[in-house]
Design a protein around this motif. Sequence first.
Motif, PDB file in Angstrom:
ATOM      1  N   ALA A   5      -3.232   6.132   3.470  1.00 57.27           N
ATOM      2  CA  ALA A   5      -2.268   5.082   3.127  1.00 57.27           C
ATOM      3  C   ALA A   5      -1.969   5.215   1.639  1.00 57.27           C
ATOM      4  CB  ALA A   5      -2.846   3.707   3.430  1.00 57.27           C
ATOM      5  N   THR A   6      -0.690   5.279   1.280  1.00 53.90           N
ATOM      6  CA  THR A   6      -0.297   5.464  -0.112  1.00 53.90           C
ATOM      7  C   THR A   6       0.616   4.341  -0.550  1.00 53.90           C
ATOM      8  OG1 THR A   6      -0.482   7.869   0.051  1.00 53.90           O
ATOM      9  CG2 THR A   6       0.859   6.995  -1.753  1.00 53.90           C
ATOM     10  N   VAL A   7       0.271   3.734  -1.686  1.00 52.22           N
ATOM     11  CA  VAL A   7       1.109   2.718  -2.327  1.00 52.22           C
ATOM     12  C   VAL A   7       1.466   3.282  -3.692  1.00 52.22           C
ATOM     13  CG1 VAL A   7       1.269   0.355  -3.172  1.00 52.22           C
ATOM     14  CG2 VAL A   7      -0.099   0.865  -1.114  1.00 52.22           C
ATOM     15  N   THR A   8       2.772   3.504  -3.931  1.00 53.18           N
ATOM     16  CA  THR A   8       3.166   4.168  -5.166  1.00 53.18           C
ATOM     17  C   THR A   8       4.500   3.638  -5.683  1.00 53.18           C
ATOM     18  OG1 THR A   8       3.462   6.350  -6.195  1.00 53.18           O
ATOM     19  CG2 THR A   8       4.340   6.084  -3.971  1.00 53.18           C
ATOM     20  N   ALA A   9       4.675   3.747  -6.991  1.00 54.78           N
ATOM     21  CA  ALA A   9       5.938   3.416  -7.660  1.00 54.78           C
ATOM     22  C   ALA A   9       6.442   2.032  -7.288  1.00 54.78           C
ATOM     23  CB  ALA A   9       6.999   4.471  -7.335  1.00 54.78           C
ATOM     24  N   SER A  10       5.518   1.073  -7.169  1.00 55.37           N
ATOM     25  CA  SER A  10       5.861  -0.285  -6.742  1.00 55.37           C
ATOM     26  C   SER A  10       5.425  -1.308  -7.774  1.00 55.37           C
ATOM     27  CB  SER A  10       5.210  -0.584  -5.385  1.00 55.37           C
ATOM     28  OG  SER A  10       5.748   0.260  -4.380  1.00 55.37           O
ATOM     29  N   THR A  11       5.976  -2.517  -7.663  1.00 57.68           N
ATOM     30  CA  THR A  11       5.605  -3.624  -8.533  1.00 57.68           C
ATOM     31  C   THR A  11       5.017  -4.740  -7.697  1.00 57.68           C
ATOM     32  OG1 THR A  11       7.370  -3.087 -10.103  1.00 57.68           O
ATOM     33  CG2 THR A  11       6.451  -5.315 -10.202  1.00 57.68           C
ATOM     34  N   LEU A  12       3.783  -5.100  -8.010  1.00 53.95           N
ATOM     35  CA  LEU A  12       3.074  -6.173  -7.324  1.00 53.95           C
ATOM     36  C   LEU A  12       2.761  -7.219  -8.379  1.00 53.95           C
ATOM     37  CD1 LEU A  12       0.668  -3.819  -5.392  1.00 53.95           C
ATOM     38  CD2 LEU A  12       2.873  -4.681  -4.625  1.00 53.95           C
ATOM     39  N   GLU A  13       3.410  -8.390  -8.263  1.00 53.59           N
ATOM     40  CA  GLU A  13       3.270  -9.376  -9.323  1.00 53.59           C
ATOM     41  C   GLU A  13       3.242 -10.789  -8.740  1.00 53.59           C
ATOM     42  OE1 GLU A  13       6.670  -9.055 -11.887  1.00 53.59           O
ATOM     43  OE2 GLU A  13       8.064  -8.930 -10.206  1.00 53.59           O
ATOM     44  N   ASN A  14       2.522 -11.660  -9.453  1.00 53.82           N
ATOM     45  CA  ASN A  14       2.445 -13.077  -9.090  1.00 53.82           C
ATOM     46  C   ASN A  14       1.909 -13.302  -7.684  1.00 53.82           C
ATOM     47  OD1 ASN A  14       3.550 -13.985 -11.619  1.00 53.82           O
ATOM     48  ND2 ASN A  14       5.550 -13.287 -10.873  1.00 53.82           N
ATOM     49  N   ASN A  15       0.920 -12.490  -7.297  1.00 52.74           N
ATOM     50  CA  ASN A  15       0.198 -12.672  -6.046  1.00 52.74           C
ATOM     51  C   ASN A  15      -1.220 -13.135  -6.364  1.00 52.74           C
ATOM     52  OD1 ASN A  15       2.251 -11.308  -4.152  1.00 52.74           O
ATOM     53  ND2 ASN A  15       1.874  -9.705  -5.677  1.00 52.74           N
ATOM     54  N   ALA A  74      -7.240   5.629   1.001  1.00 55.37           N
ATOM     55  CA  ALA A  74      -5.974   5.142   0.439  1.00 55.37           C
ATOM     56  C   ALA A  74      -5.771   5.674  -0.972  1.00 55.37           C
ATOM     57  CB  ALA A  74      -5.952   3.621   0.441  1.00 55.37           C
ATOM     58  N   ASN A  75      -4.498   5.787  -1.350  1.00 56.78           N
ATOM     59  CA  ASN A  75      -4.093   6.208  -2.688  1.00 56.78           C
ATOM     60  C   ASN A  75      -3.209   5.118  -3.274  1.00 56.78           C
ATOM     61  OD1 ASN A  75      -5.074   9.060  -2.304  1.00 56.78           O
ATOM     62  ND2 ASN A  75      -3.542   8.961  -0.687  1.00 56.78           N
ATOM     63  N   ILE A  76      -3.607   4.599  -4.422  1.00 59.26           N
ATOM     64  CA  ILE A  76      -2.842   3.554  -5.099  1.00 59.26           C
ATOM     65  C   ILE A  76      -2.507   4.115  -6.476  1.00 59.26           C
ATOM     66  CG2 ILE A  76      -2.864   1.158  -5.893  1.00 59.26           C
ATOM     67  CD1 ILE A  76      -5.171   0.761  -3.763  1.00 59.26           C
ATOM     68  N   ASN A  77      -1.257   4.541  -6.656  1.00 53.55           N
ATOM     69  CA  ASN A  77      -0.942   5.240  -7.894  1.00 53.55           C
ATOM     70  C   ASN A  77       0.456   4.931  -8.407  1.00 53.55           C
ATOM     71  OD1 ASN A  77       0.904   7.328  -6.591  1.00 53.55           O
ATOM     72  ND2 ASN A  77      -1.000   7.774  -5.533  1.00 53.55           N
ATOM     73  N   ASP A  78       0.569   4.940  -9.739  1.00 55.96           N
ATOM     74  CA  ASP A  78       1.847   4.791 -10.443  1.00 55.96           C
ATOM     75  C   ASP A  78       2.541   3.472 -10.143  1.00 55.96           C
ATOM     76  OD1 ASP A  78       1.726   7.414 -11.665  1.00 55.96           O
ATOM     77  OD2 ASP A  78       2.175   8.232  -9.690  1.00 55.96           O
ATOM     78  N   ASN A  79       1.757   2.383 -10.044  1.00 55.22           N
ATOM     79  CA  ASN A  79       2.300   1.059  -9.766  1.00 55.22           C
ATOM     80  C   ASN A  79       2.203   0.138 -10.974  1.00 55.22           C
ATOM     81  OD1 ASN A  79       2.655   1.319  -6.712  1.00 55.22           O
ATOM     82  ND2 ASN A  79       0.488   1.834  -6.969  1.00 55.22           N
ATOM     83  N   GLU A  80       3.044  -0.891 -11.000  1.00 57.87           N
ATOM     84  CA  GLU A  80       2.925  -2.004 -11.934  1.00 57.87           C
ATOM     85  C   GLU A  80       2.229  -3.133 -11.175  1.00 57.87           C
ATOM     86  OE1 GLU A  80       4.087  -2.391 -15.258  1.00 57.87           O
ATOM     87  OE2 GLU A  80       4.263  -0.206 -15.120  1.00 57.87           O
ATOM     88  N   ILE A  81       0.991  -3.417 -11.527  1.00 53.15           N
ATOM     89  CA  ILE A  81       0.205  -4.457 -10.850  1.00 53.15           C
ATOM     90  C   ILE A  81      -0.135  -5.492 -11.908  1.00 53.15           C
ATOM     91  CG2 ILE A  81      -1.822  -4.928  -9.428  1.00 53.15           C
ATOM     92  CD1 ILE A  81      -1.813  -1.974  -8.610  1.00 53.15           C
ATOM     93  N   VAL A  82       0.739  -6.497 -12.045  1.00 52.45           N
ATOM     94  CA  VAL A  82       0.691  -7.391 -13.199  1.00 52.45           C
ATOM     95  C   VAL A  82       0.838  -8.847 -12.778  1.00 52.45           C
ATOM     96  CG1 VAL A  82       1.617  -5.619 -14.752  1.00 52.45           C
ATOM     97  CG2 VAL A  82       3.191  -7.160 -13.594  1.00 52.45           C
ATOM     98  N   ASP A  83       0.234  -9.715 -13.578  1.00 50.27           N
ATOM     99  CA  ASP A  83       0.381 -11.167 -13.426  1.00 50.27           C
ATOM    100  C   ASP A  83      -0.102 -11.677 -12.077  1.00 50.27           C
ATOM    101  OD1 ASP A  83       1.465 -11.431 -16.005  1.00 50.27           O
ATOM    102  OD2 ASP A  83       3.477 -10.980 -15.274  1.00 50.27           O
ATOM    103  N   ASN A  84      -1.094 -11.011 -11.499  1.00 53.40           N
ATOM    104  CA  ASN A  84      -1.746 -11.501 -10.290  1.00 53.40           C
ATOM    105  C   ASN A  84      -3.043 -12.205 -10.673  1.00 53.40           C
ATOM    106  OD1 ASN A  84      -0.022  -9.942  -8.182  1.00 53.40           O
ATOM    107  ND2 ASN A  84      -0.680  -8.343  -9.604  1.00 53.40           N
ATOM    108  N   GLY A  85      -3.715 -12.801  -9.701  1.00 51.23           N
ATOM    109  CA  GLY A  85      -5.069 -13.265  -9.947  1.00 51.23           C
ATOM    110  C   GLY A  85      -5.987 -12.064 -10.112  1.00 51.23           C
ATOM    111  N   ASP A  86      -6.095 -11.243  -9.061  1.00 56.12           N
ATOM    112  CA  ASP A  86      -6.795  -9.960  -9.096  1.00 56.12           C
ATOM    113  C   ASP A  86      -5.769  -8.866  -8.888  1.00 56.12           C
ATOM    114  OD1 ASP A  86      -9.121 -11.443  -9.229  1.00 56.12           O
ATOM    115  OD2 ASP A  86      -9.604 -11.189  -7.110  1.00 56.12           O
TER     116      ASP A  86
END
Length: 197
Positions: A108-118, A136-148
Amino acid sequence: PESRSDETIEIEASNVTVDGFTVERANGESFSQAIAIRATDNVTVSDATVSESNGTSPTQGILITDNNGDQTNNTNTLITDINASGFSHGIAISTQQDLEDLGGINNATVTASTLENNTIGVKISDFYDTNESINANINDNEIVDNGDGIRVLNTSAGPNGTDPKGVAELNNITVTNNNLSTNSRFGINNSGIGDTI
């Protein structure tokens, strides 16, 4: 299973691409998903915005799981160029087969995405505690302004009712080149067992 309710888009067939769309939801049911990708092979979801507002129950932007699809495991799922905001779990990678040695999630790959305010940007868990492996591969993402930012859950970990029933048995979780900033609790929290992420 308990986790299956109120999906906006549900993918249960292999070799599917869903591209270029927006899902706006309000008050989703408990453990419902904007997009649920079930036990399939070669599914791509790209160029999409998914959002939840006013949710009072745990909800998921995108669920990658190994139950109720056209096979018994989930392989080769690609999530790219997604913006997910306002959910309990922006993206949930969760084994949900209730019989040991039946399922699992591979590549499972999550890439080039923005995950915010979760509450959690990316959640990794084993819902029924059957020790299925997760790759899983989690790469090149913006993971900002979440709790975790990224959280691997065990039976006692997770805020706001986000606990699974089991402990994630990890098998090669790769996290590279992500911007993990301004997450209020953790950038990465590994409460699971197995390989180090």
